[in-house]
Write a protein that holds these residues in place. Structure first.
Motif, mmCIF file in Angstrom:
data_model
loop_
_atom_site.group_PDB
_atom_site.id
_atom_site.type_symbol
_atom_site.label_atom_id
_atom_site.label_comp_id
_atom_site.label_asym_id
_atom_site.label_seq_id
_atom_site.Cartn_x
_atom_site.Cartn_y
_atom_site.Cartn_z
ATOM 1 N N MET A 82 0.824 -1.204 0.000
ATOM 2 C CA MET A 82 0.000 0.000 0.000
ATOM 3 C C MET A 82 0.861 1.260 0.000
ATOM 4 O O MET A 82 0.560 2.233 -0.670
ATOM 5 C CB MET A 82 -0.933 -0.008 1.215
ATOM 6 C CG MET A 82 -1.993 -1.095 1.183
ATOM 7 S SD MET A 82 -3.209 -0.855 -0.175
ATOM 8 C CE MET A 82 -2.668 -2.084 -1.344
ATOM 9 N N ARG A 83 1.945 1.219 0.754
ATOM 10 C CA ARG A 83 2.873 2.369 0.762
ATOM 11 C C ARG A 83 3.448 2.608 -0.612
ATOM 12 O O ARG A 83 3.530 3.739 -1.093
ATOM 13 C CB ARG A 83 4.056 2.069 1.693
ATOM 14 C CG ARG A 83 3.790 2.371 3.106
ATOM 15 C CD ARG A 83 5.101 2.133 3.868
ATOM 16 N NE ARG A 83 4.826 2.003 5.273
ATOM 17 C CZ ARG A 83 5.699 1.607 6.181
ATOM 18 N NH1 ARG A 83 6.936 1.298 5.798
ATOM 19 N NH2 ARG A 83 5.370 1.524 7.429
ATOM 20 N N TYR A 103 0.837 4.065 -2.982
ATOM 21 C CA TYR A 103 0.613 5.488 -2.712
ATOM 22 C C TYR A 103 1.731 6.307 -3.351
ATOM 23 O O TYR A 103 1.487 7.297 -4.032
ATOM 24 C CB TYR A 103 0.556 5.721 -1.208
ATOM 25 C CG TYR A 103 0.083 7.113 -0.832
ATOM 26 C CD1 TYR A 103 -1.217 7.333 -0.398
ATOM 27 C CD2 TYR A 103 0.931 8.208 -0.909
ATOM 28 C CE1 TYR A 103 -1.656 8.598 -0.054
ATOM 29 C CE2 TYR A 103 0.509 9.480 -0.571
ATOM 30 C CZ TYR A 103 -0.791 9.668 -0.137
ATOM 31 O OH TYR A 103 -1.217 10.922 0.194
ATOM 32 N N ASP A 104 2.939 5.858 -3.143
ATOM 33 C CA ASP A 104 4.077 6.607 -3.664
ATOM 34 C C ASP A 104 4.103 6.607 -5.194
ATOM 35 O O ASP A 104 4.409 7.617 -5.828
ATOM 36 C CB ASP A 104 5.366 6.004 -3.103
ATOM 37 C CG ASP A 104 6.531 6.962 -3.261
ATOM 38 O OD1 ASP A 104 6.311 8.183 -3.160
ATOM 39 O OD2 ASP A 104 7.653 6.503 -3.510
ATOM 40 N N SER A 126 1.719 6.689 -7.132
ATOM 41 C CA SER A 126 0.682 7.557 -7.706
ATOM 42 C C SER A 126 1.267 8.863 -8.235
ATOM 43 O O SER A 126 0.692 9.521 -9.082
ATOM 44 C CB SER A 126 -0.418 7.846 -6.673
ATOM 45 O OG SER A 126 0.059 8.711 -5.652
ATOM 46 N N LYS A 127 2.438 9.233 -7.722
ATOM 47 C CA LYS A 127 3.124 10.436 -8.216
ATOM 48 C C LYS A 127 3.727 10.240 -9.585
ATOM 49 O O LYS A 127 4.074 11.210 -10.259
ATOM 50 C CB LYS A 127 4.308 10.773 -7.290
ATOM 51 C CG LYS A 127 3.985 11.583 -6.100
ATOM 52 C CD LYS A 127 5.276 12.017 -5.404
ATOM 53 C CE LYS A 127 6.145 10.810 -5.031
ATOM 54 N NZ LYS A 127 7.340 11.226 -4.244
ATOM 55 N N VAL A 176 2.761 8.282 -12.310
ATOM 56 C CA VAL A 176 1.974 7.952 -13.503
ATOM 57 C C VAL A 176 0.938 9.057 -13.674
ATOM 58 O O VAL A 176 0.312 9.477 -12.698
ATOM 59 C CB VAL A 176 1.259 6.590 -13.349
ATOM 60 C CG1 VAL A 176 0.599 6.199 -14.663
ATOM 61 C CG2 VAL A 176 2.225 5.498 -12.909
ATOM 62 N N THR A 177 0.778 9.529 -14.889
ATOM 63 C CA THR A 177 -0.207 10.597 -15.102
ATOM 64 C C THR A 177 -1.577 10.007 -15.415
ATOM 65 O O THR A 177 -1.705 8.849 -15.804
ATOM 66 C CB THR A 177 0.197 11.517 -16.273
ATOM 67 O OG1 THR A 177 0.048 10.768 -17.495
ATOM 68 C CG2 THR A 177 1.635 12.005 -16.144
ATOM 69 N N LEU A 211 -2.420 0.707 -9.291
ATOM 70 C CA LEU A 211 -1.338 1.098 -8.373
ATOM 71 C C LEU A 211 -1.028 -0.025 -7.389
ATOM 72 O O LEU A 211 0.137 -0.294 -7.081
ATOM 73 C CB LEU A 211 -1.717 2.379 -7.624
ATOM 74 C CG LEU A 211 -1.756 3.670 -8.455
ATOM 75 C CD1 LEU A 211 -2.394 4.807 -7.647
ATOM 76 C CD2 LEU A 211 -0.353 4.076 -8.904
ATOM 77 N N LYS A 224 15.189 6.889 -6.276
ATOM 78 C CA LYS A 224 14.638 6.620 -4.950
ATOM 79 C C LYS A 224 14.745 5.149 -4.570
ATOM 80 O O LYS A 224 15.113 4.814 -3.453
ATOM 81 C CB LYS A 224 13.174 7.062 -4.890
ATOM 82 C CG LYS A 224 12.514 6.759 -3.547
ATOM 83 C CD LYS A 224 11.248 7.555 -3.330
ATOM 84 C CE LYS A 224 10.740 7.331 -1.905
ATOM 85 N NZ LYS A 224 9.433 7.930 -1.683
#
Lengths: 364, 364
Positions: A154-155, A158-159, A161-162, A164-165, A185, A227
């Motif tokens: 889940m983490r 969430y991350d 999501s930044k 992919v447009t 995601l 990252k």
């Protein structure tokens, strides 16, 4: 601009030409010579395409660490023949050194099919996991987890999501409903989760309809290089097991199209009688010019599922082409093979159920 | 069609007319008579609007269970005066029977501001949680959790993705970037998470820029009635603490606009000298016709933060209006009050830090 075709991993897909898919989606065609001791679906063209095969072939060759992962959506209390191809490929990589992951996509089952998390858990523990073990997965060498319990997945989602447009989701899936985005995601999270512990290449053996997820995940790997530094994610795509009436794939929405696991014997024999073959108009004609196994679903079942030895398969092929094997007799043999397969499967599922309580699930 | 205005909870907002907001977004105007012993920001119009006040007022009156929740995004190692209004309101509900939740939005900090989860954890434990305790939150009566550890929140957000359309996200936020969707869904999960244990009304005391999240969450409550049966979610909105130069709100991107907590005394006194007041062109004129406290940031700081007793506040107001209180002297007193506030705050933060290791965080 060339026409753009969308593969929809959630709906039924009518794909008539697998070569066309390879070209349109820029896949690598599969070459079984790259891998040691390929299994029958790898040898027989059922596995037909993928991405980054060489990365995984090199891991196997050089005994470097890699992983293979599959997910099951426990939306029913049974699976069908088509599902078992993925298991055999997962098993292939497991037997060739892959750290193996099997996740229960209970969040997906809940959001997309309305199956409660509790019901997903019950189905997975009572049927799907035992079934995969019955089909040859080694439970001792497999990491199991429930999507709804995996906070790391889940983490990651969430991350991601930044990275992919909205337009990319639209382009890849044809639409960008929030639930589709959430599901996509989460799947990216699943596919890269094994690398949180150790950076190593992974491979997803799966139906070609799952390529959109894999493409996006590979993009995310490139975009999060700094990252996370994820190693490459490869994929291996198999064709679908065709519907008994000759359609592209077995479909849960049409029970008569499927060989289900498990299935009642008398129902199965009835379905088999209605199965499409490569037979001619009359017995006389067939004896004279031979059958067409290339168009025969019975032959496809042999090829994908029922006959292990290539020589045995070839013998069926030759006898059919020579007009020596007629459809009625052939369907009878095929039904017998399936019944045997089913009895063996059921016995193994029973045995595997006893192992399940001892399995180690990842806890979070 | 009337012009539609978008409140963007992530960006800076220039909202000049709070009444306009009430009308445009269909908010309830706040009436402090509904609540027993309202705190100073409730009494003084700083709290100006919200949703479903009566539900919460009834809970307080009838001693029925309800909850209050706030989240902090630990994107810096300090907060500013504006942030402390939310804490006083959270504290108000805590003192009036609310089960209280404080969550650390570390996923949000990571996705929106690039702060790692580890860094968020450090900041929250070393500063934000102690600061909230210093500002009056009772740690023994507060449930703390980290968003990135709360699998229940993640499960809810995944499920909620089915119940909001892409167009609704667009309408509410002005765009529907996947990361915005993920963040919004996580916040919905946060706001309803307390009800997984017990169905009870909740209230979110927060800046009005957060209304979009609350509106969507209220829609989701209605749409998931059968599955979850969530009790109503109320909200209470406060105005921003204005920027020292007279702008709508203190902003982290402009340090000279803020009274930070903590802050260096000499820097503070310098900032205060440049602060906008309601003073006249000349001292002579001010003595003759009096100042305009309605336009004075110093007075606003008294009102929102520094003067507890309404009589004391009124006395400042009257002396200013009468031309008896001049700006230089007033800024001096205000600076002294802030310095006292700050010293007290710093001492309490130090004390609270000792409590943090003993706090019970929800573990998953």
């Amino acid at each position: 601009m060339a026409e753009k075709r969308v593969i929809d991993p959630w709906g039924s897909v009518l794909v008539e030409d697998y070569n066309k898919i390879i070209n349109q989606f820029g896949l690598e065609a599969f070459d079984s010579n790259m891998f040691p001791n390929p299994n029958k679906v790898m040898r027989r063209g059922t596995v037909f395409a993928g991405r980054d095969f060489k990365v995984i072939a090199d891991c196997i060759k050089n005994k470097k660490p890699f992983y293979a992962l599959t997910g099951i959506v426990p939306s029913a209390d049974r699976i069908h023949f088509g599902n078992s191809i993925g298991v055999s490929n997962l098993r292939y990589f497991q037997e060739h050194g892959a750290k193996t992951y099997m996740l229960v996509a209970d969040l997906e089952a809940s959001a997309a099919r309305g199956v409660s998390l509790e019901e997903s858990r019950r189905r997975a523990l009572e049927f799907h996991i035992p079934a995969y073990i019955a089909l040859g997965l080694d439970p001792k060498k497999t990491v199991f987890y429930f999507q709804s319990e995996n906070i790391d997945v889940m983490r990651l989602s969430y991350d991601f999501s930044k990275h992919v447009t909205l337009n990319e989701f639209k382009a890849v899936y044809g639409n960008a409903d929030p639930s589709r985005i959430a599901s996509s995601l989460a799947q990216m999270g699943d596919m890269l989760y094994p690398q949180l512990e150790e950076k190593m290449p992974g491979i997803i053996p799966v139906g070609v309809d799952q390529d959109p997820h894999i493409r996006l995940t590979r993009d995310v790997i490139a975009r999060t290089k700094e990252k996370y530094g994820f190693a490459p994610l490869a994929s291996m795509y198999h064709k679908f097991t065709p519907s008994l009436d000759g359609g592209l794939k077995m479909s849960k929405s049409k029970p008569s199209s499927m060989v289900e696991l498990p299935e009642d014997e008398s129902l199965l024999r009835k379905k088999m009688k209605a199965t499409k073959t490569g037979g001619r108009e009359t017995i006389e004609e067939q004896k004279r010019i031979g059958g067409e196994p290339e168009k025969c679903i019975v032959f496809e079942l042999y090829k994908q599922h029922l006959i292990e030895d290539d020589k045995d398969l070839d013998s069926v092929y030759q006898r059919c082409k020579a007009g020596k094997l007629l459809c009625k007799e052939d369907k009878q043999s095929c039904s017998d093979l399936i019944v045997n397969f089913m009895q063996d499967f059921n016995k193994k599922v029973e045995q595997a159920r006893k192992i399940v309580p001892k399995l180690k699930f990842v806890r979070f």
